[in-house]
Design an enzyme around this catalytic site. Structure first.
Site, PDB file in Angstrom:
ATOM      1  N   LYS A 193      -8.686  16.199  20.014  1.00 16.13           N
ATOM      2  CA  LYS A 193      -8.332  15.613  18.287  1.00 16.13           C
ATOM      3  C   LYS A 193      -7.367  16.230  17.649  1.00 16.13           C
ATOM      4  O   LYS A 193      -5.720  15.256  17.313  1.00 16.13           O
ATOM      5  CB  LYS A 193      -9.772  14.777  17.129  1.00 16.13           C
ATOM      6  CG  LYS A 193      -9.180  13.854  16.302  1.00 16.13           C
ATOM      7  CD  LYS A 193     -10.055  13.518  15.610  1.00 16.13           C
ATOM      8  CE  LYS A 193      -9.087  12.920  14.997  1.00 16.13           C
ATOM      9  NZ  LYS A 193     -10.710  12.038  13.986  1.00 16.13           N
ATOM     10  N   GLU A 199     -11.720  27.214  21.454  1.00 17.51           N
ATOM     11  CA  GLU A 199     -12.086  26.868  22.596  1.00 17.51           C
ATOM     12  C   GLU A 199     -11.279  26.587  23.551  1.00 17.51           C
ATOM     13  O   GLU A 199     -11.039  26.073  25.280  1.00 17.51           O
ATOM     14  CB  GLU A 199     -13.162  26.215  22.849  1.00 17.51           C
ATOM     15  CG  GLU A 199     -14.569  27.162  21.965  1.00 17.51           C
ATOM     16  CD  GLU A 199     -14.664  26.192  20.622  1.00 17.51           C
ATOM     17  OE1 GLU A 199     -13.603  26.220  20.172  1.00 17.51           O
ATOM     18  OE2 GLU A 199     -15.226  26.785  19.162  1.00 17.51           O
ATOM     19  N   GLY A 252     -14.717  11.802  16.170  1.00 19.60           N
ATOM     20  CA  GLY A 252     -14.461  13.551  16.637  1.00 19.60           C
ATOM     21  C   GLY A 252     -15.950  12.864  18.000  1.00 19.60           C
ATOM     22  O   GLY A 252     -15.645  12.201  19.306  1.00 19.60           O
ATOM     23  N   ARG A 253     -16.393  12.880  17.487  1.00 20.99           N
ATOM     24  CA  ARG A 253     -17.790  12.952  17.737  1.00 20.99           C
ATOM     25  C   ARG A 253     -17.944  10.766  18.156  1.00 20.99           C
ATOM     26  O   ARG A 253     -19.227  10.680  18.468  1.00 20.99           O
ATOM     27  CB  ARG A 253     -19.220  12.667  17.140  1.00 20.99           C
ATOM     28  CG  ARG A 253     -19.083  12.398  15.172  1.00 20.99           C
ATOM     29  CD  ARG A 253     -20.143  13.015  14.312  1.00 20.99           C
ATOM     30  NE  ARG A 253     -20.246  13.227  13.407  1.00 20.99           N
ATOM     31  CZ  ARG A 253     -18.951  14.103  12.245  1.00 20.99           C
ATOM     32  NH1 ARG A 253     -18.438  14.633  12.992  1.00 20.99           N
ATOM     33  NH2 ARG A 253     -19.546  13.155  11.151  1.00 20.99           N
ATOM     34  N   GLU A 338     -24.336  16.124  12.996  1.00 21.71           N
ATOM     35  CA  GLU A 338     -23.516  16.715  12.409  1.00 21.71           C
ATOM     36  C   GLU A 338     -22.610  14.944  12.027  1.00 21.71           C
ATOM     37  O   GLU A 338     -22.051  15.893  10.284  1.00 21.71           O
ATOM     38  CB  GLU A 338     -22.263  16.663  14.018  1.00 21.71           C
ATOM     39  CG  GLU A 338     -21.070  17.240  13.266  1.00 21.71           C
ATOM     40  CD  GLU A 338     -19.688  17.611  14.435  1.00 21.71           C
ATOM     41  OE1 GLU A 338     -18.957  19.277  14.502  1.00 21.71           O
ATOM     42  OE2 GLU A 338     -18.813  16.751  15.381  1.00 21.71           O
ATOM     43  N   HIS A 369     -44.228  18.407  31.026  1.00 23.58           N
ATOM     44  CA  HIS A 369     -45.287  19.506  31.086  1.00 23.58           C
ATOM     45  C   HIS A 369     -43.964  20.684  30.682  1.00 23.58           C
ATOM     46  O   HIS A 369     -44.943  22.040  30.932  1.00 23.58           O
ATOM     47  CB  HIS A 369     -44.545  19.369  32.903  1.00 23.58           C
ATOM     48  CG  HIS A 369     -45.180  18.296  33.697  1.00 23.58           C
ATOM     49  ND1 HIS A 369     -46.169  18.322  34.193  1.00 23.58           N
ATOM     50  CD2 HIS A 369     -44.723  17.262  34.188  1.00 23.58           C
ATOM     51  CE1 HIS A 369     -46.485  17.458  34.848  1.00 23.58           C
ATOM     52  NE2 HIS A 369     -45.984  16.363  35.087  1.00 23.58           N
ATOM     53  N   LYS A 479     -16.184  29.554  11.406  1.00 23.94           N
ATOM     54  CA  LYS A 479     -14.798  29.531  12.267  1.00 23.94           C
ATOM     55  C   LYS A 479     -13.934  30.403  11.687  1.00 23.94           C
ATOM     56  O   LYS A 479     -13.037  30.843  12.348  1.00 23.94           O
ATOM     57  CB  LYS A 479     -14.060  27.908  12.481  1.00 23.94           C
ATOM     58  CG  LYS A 479     -14.261  26.844  13.345  1.00 23.94           C
ATOM     59  CD  LYS A 479     -13.512  25.829  13.347  1.00 23.94           C
ATOM     60  CE  LYS A 479     -14.672  24.188  14.213  1.00 23.94           C
ATOM     61  NZ  LYS A 479     -14.049  23.119  13.628  1.00 23.94           N
TER      62      LYS A 479
HETATM   63  O1  F6P Z   1     -16.193  21.938  15.407  1.00 26.04           O
HETATM   64  C1  F6P Z   1     -16.364  20.603  14.691  1.00 26.04           C
HETATM   65  C2  F6P Z   1     -15.684  19.494  15.193  1.00 26.04           C
HETATM   66  O2  F6P Z   1     -14.185  19.658  14.450  1.00 26.04           O
HETATM   67  C3  F6P Z   1     -16.232  18.356  15.613  1.00 26.04           C
HETATM   68  O3  F6P Z   1     -16.388  17.444  15.182  1.00 26.04           O
HETATM   69  C4  F6P Z   1     -14.765  18.182  17.044  1.00 26.04           C
HETATM   70  O4  F6P Z   1     -15.846  16.881  17.815  1.00 26.04           O
HETATM   71  C5  F6P Z   1     -15.267  19.201  17.910  1.00 26.04           C
HETATM   72  O5  F6P Z   1     -15.004  20.313  16.466  1.00 26.04           O
HETATM   73  C6  F6P Z   1     -13.789  19.186  18.283  1.00 26.04           C
HETATM   74  O6  F6P Z   1     -12.303  19.123  17.666  1.00 26.04           O
HETATM   75  P1  F6P Z   1     -11.375  18.451  18.780  1.00 26.04           P
HETATM   76  O7  F6P Z   1     -11.196  17.319  18.887  1.00 26.04           O
HETATM   77  O8  F6P Z   1      -9.808  18.206  17.167  1.00 26.04           O
HETATM   78  O9  F6P Z   1     -10.595  19.476  19.594  1.00 26.04           O
END
Ligand code: F6P
Length: 506
Positions: A193, A199, A252-253, A338, A369, A479
């Site tokens: 987003k 990452e 995002g979620r 979240e 199990h 972060k």
């Molecule tokens: O670290 C949390 C977060 O902001 C989530 O809410 C989001 O889904 C994820 O990181 C990834 O963010 P982005 O889509 O901006 O890379």
């Protein structure tokens, strides 16, 4: 108003405990506490059976009172009309507009962006990029969990393109994808987003280097950007024709429905992606048009609140009796924790009651199990959701699916009934709650509906608790500290300093 809400909660705490077995003396209970959502013409439906919870008429009435004082109807209208429902970030939360429910201009924008995405998906299928067999989709959190779940659920029999969702910055994750893909026939989707997440951007660079090292002549020409920050994707080097934007007002979620769903459409085809949106819209319509306890996501939230706030449960578990939903607990963990793992109200005051419980779960029958011992005889009371499909997802001997479903239903019955014994170690206390969500078939529409149900359930919980489910400041501090470590020059506590020194990072 705060006084009225507090008084309504107090009333809820005063209900005497009635064991489930006694509640079932009412022959109408199953009918009263089960509801069905039809998924549209020619589609199946989903049954939501909350009868094996401790909800009673009186408890439901008091919860309706809490919802009334908490302004549930107004909050829902605001959500669905594109009003600012995330005050800390000054944003609307317009995921339902992606499914056709919302402010007209947002629905129109979502439709136009979907058309653009559809054209690109179909162009790739038609060979405009040459032969494409694989897609490496890099993203994390909401930019990965939804696509991973949907692809795992829907693309088992029908995978037009082999998709690898890579989220972890641990290079082992990317190496696994490299081992499975041929660079000559691989595209890269960069899903973020913000288009800044470390990452995702690091993984994306490594994929580009891998393509380069494998002799692919124009690696950035293989990149599709899925983002609400198209200008950042342009800066990063992606050509505008390969940027699929989505609105800033899609969280995002909650973004699977937007261009973040691109890998799903690529894997299963546009029609299946559209069916997933339609299934979600059927739940949106139910959520919008149904009031009180008959509103199934709200009813589920009443039960959630009952167990968390009144009975002190600290966790809630979800067991899908369907291998295709193996990733659902991971998805729900982000959605619920979240969103609702907060300590302040929407007005910024400290909460006076627990917020989201810990969401966890797994797949049946495997979990039987492993962790079910604790559910049946442990000291924690864990409300459980079972999710299953009447139609099988496999073509093997029908015995497989029969045994699967029988086990699913047996667990709910056993948790509720329990069984006494002279030997305490062999005694089951029973009276343990569960809910069952039963799909006619786990197809694209049903998956969309299941996810939308949980989105609205999460929102309804937030309204009852008076918190904002749409921000996530809790993820920021760690972060920031990681960035400070990278920059150097700061000191930390002795334990952290020691760990950094041991790993050669000081
Ligand atoms: O670290 C949390 C977060 O902001 C989530 O809410 C989001 O889904 C994820 O990181 C990834 O963010 P982005 O889509 O901006 O890379």
């Amino acid at each position: 108003m705060a006084d009225k809400i507090a008084a309504a909660w107090d009333k809820l705490g005063e209900h005497p405990h009635t064991p489930l077995a006694e509640l079932f003396a009412d022959e109408t209970r199953v009918a009263k506490l089960s509801g069905r959502i039809a998924l549209g013409e020619g589609q199946g439906s989903i049954l939501f059976d909350w009868s094996k919870t401790h909800l009673t008429d009186g408890i439901l009435r008091d919860f309706e009172e809490v919802a009334g004082h908490a302004g549930f109807i107004d909050a829902r209208d605001r959500l669905l009309s594109g009003a600012i429902v995330n005050p800390t970030e000054g944003r609307a939360a317009e995921h339902t507009a992606q499914r056709g429910i919302g402010k007209d201009s947002s629905v129109e924008e979502a439709f136009a962006l979907h058309q653009r995405m559809r054209l690109l998906v179909e162009a790739i299928h038609e060979g405009v990029f040459g032969e494409i067999k694989h897609l490496i989709h890099v993203g994390i959190g909401g930019s990965a969990l939804g696509p991973a779940l949907a692809i795992d659920a829907l693309a088992r029999d029908l995978s037009l393109v082999d998709v690898h969702v890579v989220s972890n910055i641990d290079g082992c994750a990317l190496e696994q994808a490299f081992a499975a893909c041929d660079p000559r026939t691989t595209l890269l989707a960069v899903a973020s987003k913000t288009f800044t997440t470390i990452e995702t951007m690091t993984n994306a660079q490594s994929v580009i280097r891998w393509l380069e090292a494998s002799g692919v002549s124009d690696p950035t020409g293989r990149v599709i950007a899925l983002t609400a920050s198209p200008e950042k994707a342009v800066e990063w080097g992606v050509d505008e024709t390969r940027i699929l934007p989505f609105s800033e007002s899609v969280g995002g979620r909650y973004s699977l429905w937007s261009s973040i769903g691109f890998p799903v459409a690529l894997a299963v085809g546009w029609d299946e992606f559209a069916a997933m949106l339609d299934g979600a819209r059927a739940v949106d319509e139910h959520f919008r048009d149904t009031d009180g306890r008959e509103n199934l996501p709200l009813r589920a939230a009443f039960a959630d609140q009952y167990y968390t706030r009144i009975r002190g449960c600290q966790t809630r578990a979800c067991f899908a009796y369907d291998e295709r939903l193996a990733l659902l607990p991971d998805y729900l963990q982000q959605l619920e924790m979240e969103s609702n793992g907060k300590s302040v109200t929407v007005e910024g005051k400290a909460v006076t009651a627990p917020t989201a419980p810990i969401t966890w779960g797994g797949v049946g029958t495997d979990a039987q199990h492993a962790v079910f011992q604790l559910l049946h005889q442990g000291t924690n009371l864990v409300p459980v959701d079972f999710i299953a499909s009447i139609a099988p997802g496999d073509e093997l001997d029908p015995a497989h699916h029969r045994i699967l479903l029988m086990n699913c239903f047996a667990q709910g019955a056993a948790l509720m009934a329990g069984r006494g014994s002279d030997d305490p170690a062999r005694s089951y206390p029973g009276d343990r709650p569960s809910a069952t969500i039963l799909c006619d078939d786990l197809d694209s529409a049903a998956l969309g509906a299941l996810i939308a149900f949980h989105e609205h359930r999460t929102f309804a919980n937030a309204v009852l608790m008076g918190i904002n489910p749409f921000d996530q400041f809790g993820v920021e501090l760690g972060k920031e500290i990681a960035k400070k470590i990278e920059k150097g020059g700061e000191s930390f506590d002795a334990s952290t300093e020691n760990l950094l020194a041991l790993a050669g990072l000081a």
